[in-house]
Design a protein around this motif. Structure first.
Motif, PDB file in Angstrom:
ATOM      1  N   ASP A  15       0.749  -1.279  -0.013  1.00 11.59           N
ATOM      2  CA  ASP A  15       0.046   0.110  -0.103  1.00 11.59           C
ATOM      3  C   ASP A  15       1.030   1.109   0.111  1.00 11.59           C
ATOM      4  O   ASP A  15       0.559   2.282  -0.671  1.00 11.59           O
ATOM      5  N   SER A  16       2.065   1.279   0.876  1.00 10.39           N
ATOM      6  CA  SER A  16       2.968   2.454   0.758  1.00 10.39           C
ATOM      7  C   SER A  16       3.605   2.553  -0.555  1.00 10.39           C
ATOM      8  O   SER A  16       3.624   3.745  -0.844  1.00 10.39           O
ATOM      9  N   ILE A  17       4.153   1.593  -1.150  1.00  9.54           N
ATOM     10  CA  ILE A  17       4.681   1.799  -2.376  1.00  9.54           C
ATOM     11  C   ILE A  17       3.811   2.364  -3.444  1.00  9.54           C
ATOM     12  O   ILE A  17       4.022   2.958  -4.305  1.00  9.54           O
ATOM     13  N   THR A  18       2.548   1.724  -3.302  1.00 10.19           N
ATOM     14  CA  THR A  18       1.456   1.856  -4.358  1.00 10.19           C
ATOM     15  C   THR A  18       1.136   3.555  -4.230  1.00 10.19           C
ATOM     16  O   THR A  18       1.040   4.284  -5.338  1.00 10.19           O
ATOM     17  N   TYR A  19       1.002   3.965  -3.018  1.00  7.09           N
ATOM     18  CA  TYR A  19       0.776   5.052  -2.855  1.00  7.09           C
ATOM     19  C   TYR A  19       1.865   6.292  -3.223  1.00  7.09           C
ATOM     20  O   TYR A  19       1.720   7.241  -3.845  1.00  7.09           O
ATOM     21  N   SER A  20       2.876   5.733  -2.939  1.00  5.91           N
ATOM     22  CA  SER A  20       4.283   6.686  -3.319  1.00  5.91           C
ATOM     23  C   SER A  20       4.210   6.717  -5.088  1.00  5.91           C
ATOM     24  O   SER A  20       4.483   7.801  -5.337  1.00  5.91           O
ATOM     25  N   LEU A  21       3.797   5.857  -5.656  1.00  3.16           N
ATOM     26  CA  LEU A  21       3.815   5.670  -7.055  1.00  3.16           C
ATOM     27  C   LEU A  21       2.772   6.796  -7.700  1.00  3.16           C
ATOM     28  O   LEU A  21       2.936   7.386  -8.469  1.00  3.16           O
ATOM     29  N   SER A  22       1.762   6.641  -6.837  1.00  2.00           N
ATOM     30  CA  SER A  22       0.567   7.775  -7.238  1.00  2.00           C
ATOM     31  C   SER A  22       1.017   8.967  -7.174  1.00  2.00           C
ATOM     32  O   SER A  22       0.541  10.044  -7.999  1.00  2.00           O
ATOM     33  N   GLU A  23       1.841   9.451  -6.009  1.00  2.00           N
ATOM     34  CA  GLU A  23       2.342  10.592  -5.762  1.00  2.00           C
ATOM     35  C   GLU A  23       3.516  11.136  -6.951  1.00  2.00           C
ATOM     36  O   GLU A  23       3.491  12.263  -7.436  1.00  2.00           O
ATOM     37  N   LEU A  24       4.025  10.109  -7.093  1.00  2.00           N
ATOM     38  CA  LEU A  24       5.360  10.468  -8.294  1.00  2.00           C
ATOM     39  C   LEU A  24       4.399  10.567  -9.541  1.00  2.00           C
ATOM     40  O   LEU A  24       5.038  11.490 -10.273  1.00  2.00           O
ATOM     41  N   GLU A  25       3.435  10.128  -9.950  1.00  2.00           N
ATOM     42  CA  GLU A  25       2.766  10.362 -11.082  1.00  2.00           C
ATOM     43  C   GLU A  25       2.262  11.618 -11.168  1.00  2.00           C
ATOM     44  O   GLU A  25       2.391  12.395 -12.406  1.00  2.00           O
ATOM     45  N   HIS A  26       1.926  12.339 -10.095  1.00  2.00           N
ATOM     46  CA  HIS A  26       1.497  13.808 -10.197  1.00  2.00           C
ATOM     47  C   HIS A  26       2.661  14.477 -10.316  1.00  2.00           C
ATOM     48  O   HIS A  26       2.653  15.584 -10.870  1.00  2.00           O
ATOM     49  N   VAL A  27       3.926  14.181  -9.793  1.00  2.00           N
ATOM     50  CA  VAL A  27       5.110  14.796  -9.807  1.00  2.00           C
ATOM     51  C   VAL A  27       5.333  14.897 -11.322  1.00  2.00           C
ATOM     52  O   VAL A  27       6.125  15.966 -11.995  1.00  2.00           O
ATOM     53  N   LYS A  28       5.431  13.710 -11.987  1.00  2.00           N
ATOM     54  CA  LYS A  28       5.651  13.541 -13.561  1.00  2.00           C
ATOM     55  C   LYS A  28       4.800  14.386 -14.199  1.00  2.00           C
ATOM     56  O   LYS A  28       5.056  15.088 -15.331  1.00  2.00           O
ATOM     57  N   LEU A  29       3.691  14.361 -14.222  1.00  2.00           N
ATOM     58  CA  LEU A  29       2.526  15.100 -14.957  1.00  2.00           C
ATOM     59  C   LEU A  29       2.809  16.478 -14.681  1.00  2.00           C
ATOM     60  O   LEU A  29       2.855  17.735 -15.487  1.00  2.00           O
ATOM     61  N   ASN A  30       3.138  17.237 -13.664  1.00  2.00           N
ATOM     62  CA  ASN A  30       3.460  18.409 -13.230  1.00  2.00           C
ATOM     63  C   ASN A  30       4.900  19.105 -13.942  1.00  2.00           C
ATOM     64  O   ASN A  30       4.775  20.304 -14.439  1.00  2.00           O
ATOM     65  N   THR A  31       5.747  18.212 -13.657  1.00  2.00           N
ATOM     66  CA  THR A  31       6.844  18.377 -14.418  1.00  2.00           C
ATOM     67  C   THR A  31       6.943  18.356 -15.850  1.00  2.00           C
ATOM     68  O   THR A  31       7.390  19.481 -16.661  1.00  2.00           O
ATOM     69  N   ALA A  32       5.976  17.538 -16.457  1.00  2.00           N
ATOM     70  CA  ALA A  32       5.896  17.613 -17.848  1.00  2.00           C
ATOM     71  C   ALA A  32       5.320  18.860 -18.325  1.00  2.00           C
ATOM     72  O   ALA A  32       5.491  19.574 -19.480  1.00  2.00           O
ATOM     73  N   ARG A  33       4.220  19.473 -17.494  1.00  2.00           N
ATOM     74  CA  ARG A  33       3.458  20.837 -17.858  1.00  2.00           C
ATOM     75  C   ARG A  33       4.502  21.743 -17.777  1.00  2.00           C
ATOM     76  O   ARG A  33       4.678  22.512 -18.470  1.00  2.00           O
ATOM     77  N   ALA A  34       5.384  21.758 -16.714  1.00  2.00           N
ATOM     78  CA  ALA A  34       6.414  22.805 -16.455  1.00  2.00           C
ATOM     79  C   ALA A  34       7.430  23.030 -17.672  1.00  2.00           C
ATOM     80  O   ALA A  34       7.678  23.915 -18.038  1.00  2.00           O
ATOM     81  N   ALA A  35       7.871  21.749 -18.239  1.00  2.00           N
ATOM     82  CA  ALA A  35       8.834  21.674 -19.446  1.00  2.00           C
ATOM     83  C   ALA A  35       8.157  22.044 -20.545  1.00  2.00           C
ATOM     84  O   ALA A  35       8.858  22.664 -21.162  1.00  2.00           O
ATOM     85  N   LYS A  36       6.850  21.671 -20.605  1.00  2.00           N
ATOM     86  CA  LYS A  36       6.205  22.431 -21.904  1.00  2.00           C
ATOM     87  C   LYS A  36       6.084  23.987 -21.732  1.00  2.00           C
ATOM     88  O   LYS A  36       6.449  24.508 -22.756  1.00  2.00           O
ATOM     89  N   LEU A  37       5.648  24.317 -20.678  1.00  2.00           N
ATOM     90  CA  LEU A  37       5.726  25.939 -20.368  1.00  2.00           C
ATOM     91  C   LEU A  37       7.154  26.465 -20.703  1.00  2.00           C
ATOM     92  O   LEU A  37       7.211  27.336 -21.608  1.00  2.00           O
ATOM     93  N   VAL A  38       8.202  25.697 -20.091  1.00  2.00           N
ATOM     94  CA  VAL A  38       9.281  26.231 -20.453  1.00  2.00           C
ATOM     95  C   VAL A  38      10.027  26.370 -21.868  1.00  2.00           C
ATOM     96  O   VAL A  38      10.360  27.149 -22.452  1.00  2.00           O
ATOM     97  N   GLY A  39       9.467  25.091 -22.512  1.00  2.00           N
ATOM     98  CA  GLY A  39       9.710  25.134 -24.026  1.00  2.00           C
ATOM     99  C   GLY A  39       9.069  26.132 -24.673  1.00  2.00           C
ATOM    100  O   GLY A  39       9.570  26.608 -25.736  1.00  2.00           O
ATOM    101  N   GLY A  40       7.786  26.387 -24.247  1.00  2.00           N
ATOM    102  CA  GLY A  40       6.791  27.480 -24.833  1.00  2.00           C
ATOM    103  C   GLY A  40       7.900  28.834 -24.972  1.00  2.00           C
ATOM    104  O   GLY A  40       7.987  29.655 -25.789  1.00  2.00           O
TER     105      GLY A  40
END
Length: 285
Positions: A100-125
């Protein structure tokens, strides 16, 4: 304008009333004011581009680091999950808690990845906005550019098979940077589609004369308020909310058209739709 003059004739004072037609002067003042407004906006965008370039380069490295670290963490957690599933010695309760702990950590990492991708898109723009790349001019067929752009939209979920009608003669040719012109058309068409509802209608009409090519992109969407019209080409300005675009699409489009020696005009009425009119010289060198 009326001009009053006093004169003397045969010992009598005579007053002359002369009408001066200032229509041409007013028109000249309007043209000068329009040119001053364009120059002011150009200077603002140029200064903004310089500032944005520095910020974007500073942000690019930490964003890349966050992206790499989150990917490594995700790989490690997935490895732990697989190891736990193969383990036969752990008690059931401990096993479930770890999983459960690892699964929760993975879900939080998914949010990190999504927001990082959005930030990278913004910087690219930001970097694209600040670049002053040389235009790769070539003699282009406008209908071919439109055909290619509409084909690109068919692969994007945001367009969702919404109808885009376009009327363009086969013989309209002009000098332009093909890829950048596609970018401008895509940005404006995308905005038009996003502004409409289920009864979406986007119409594109193209015309030309000896000197200029004119492209009209009209939609039946929500329209743009007078207040927003004044900020439409300002970097980062968006009415789409935090989950929408970066607010750079129209400002980048404005810069591209301006570098082609052209202009973008916008006519809009709230609740009735908008029309973007692009005018570009045919023989840019």
């Amino acid at each position: 304008e009326f001009l009053v003059k006093n004169a003397e004739h045969n010992g009598e004072q005579i007053r002359f009333l002369t009408f001066l037609d200032k229509t041409d002067d007013i028109k000249k003042l309007d043209v000068i004011k329009s040119m001053q407004d364009d120059l002011f906006q150009f200077k603002n965008l140029a200064a903004m581009g310089t500032m944005i370039s520095g910020i974007a380069h500073e942000l690019n490295n930490p964003i890349s680091g966050i992206s790499m670290s989150s990917q490594l963490a995700e790989n490690s957690l997935k490895y732990l999950i697989n190891s736990l599933k193969k383990s036969e010695n752990l008690p059931g309760i401990i096993f479930n808690e770890c999983l459960d702990s690892i699964t929760y950590s993975l879900s939080e990492l998914e949010h990190v990845k999504l927001n990082t991708a959005r930030a990278a898109k913004l910087v690219g723009g930001l970097l694209n906005y600040s670049k002053k790349e040389k235009l790769e001019l070539e003699l282009c067929n406008l209908k071919n550019i439109l055909d290619e752009t509409i084909k690109i939209t068919s692969y994007q979920p945001v367009f969702n098979d919404k109808p885009i009608q376009y009327n363009c003669s086969d013989d309209i040719r002009f000098n332009c940077d093909r890829l950048k012109m596609q970018q401008v058309l895509y940005n404006i068409i995308k905005n038009a589609v996003e502004a409409t509802k289920d009864d979406c209608l986007v119409k594109i009409d193209c015309n030309s004369d000896e000197s200029f090519v004119t492209i009209s992109i009209k939609d039946n969407g929500c329209g743009i308020s007078t207040t927003d019209l004044g900020q439409l080409f300002t970097p980062f300005f968006t009415t789409k909310g935090p989950k929408g675009g970066t607010g750079l699409g129209l400002s980048i489009s404005y810069r591209i058209i301006e570098r082609h020696g052209g202009k973008i005009a916008v006519h809009s009425e709230v609740g009735k739709g908008s029309e973007f009119i692009i005018t570009i010289p045919k023989n840019l060198k």
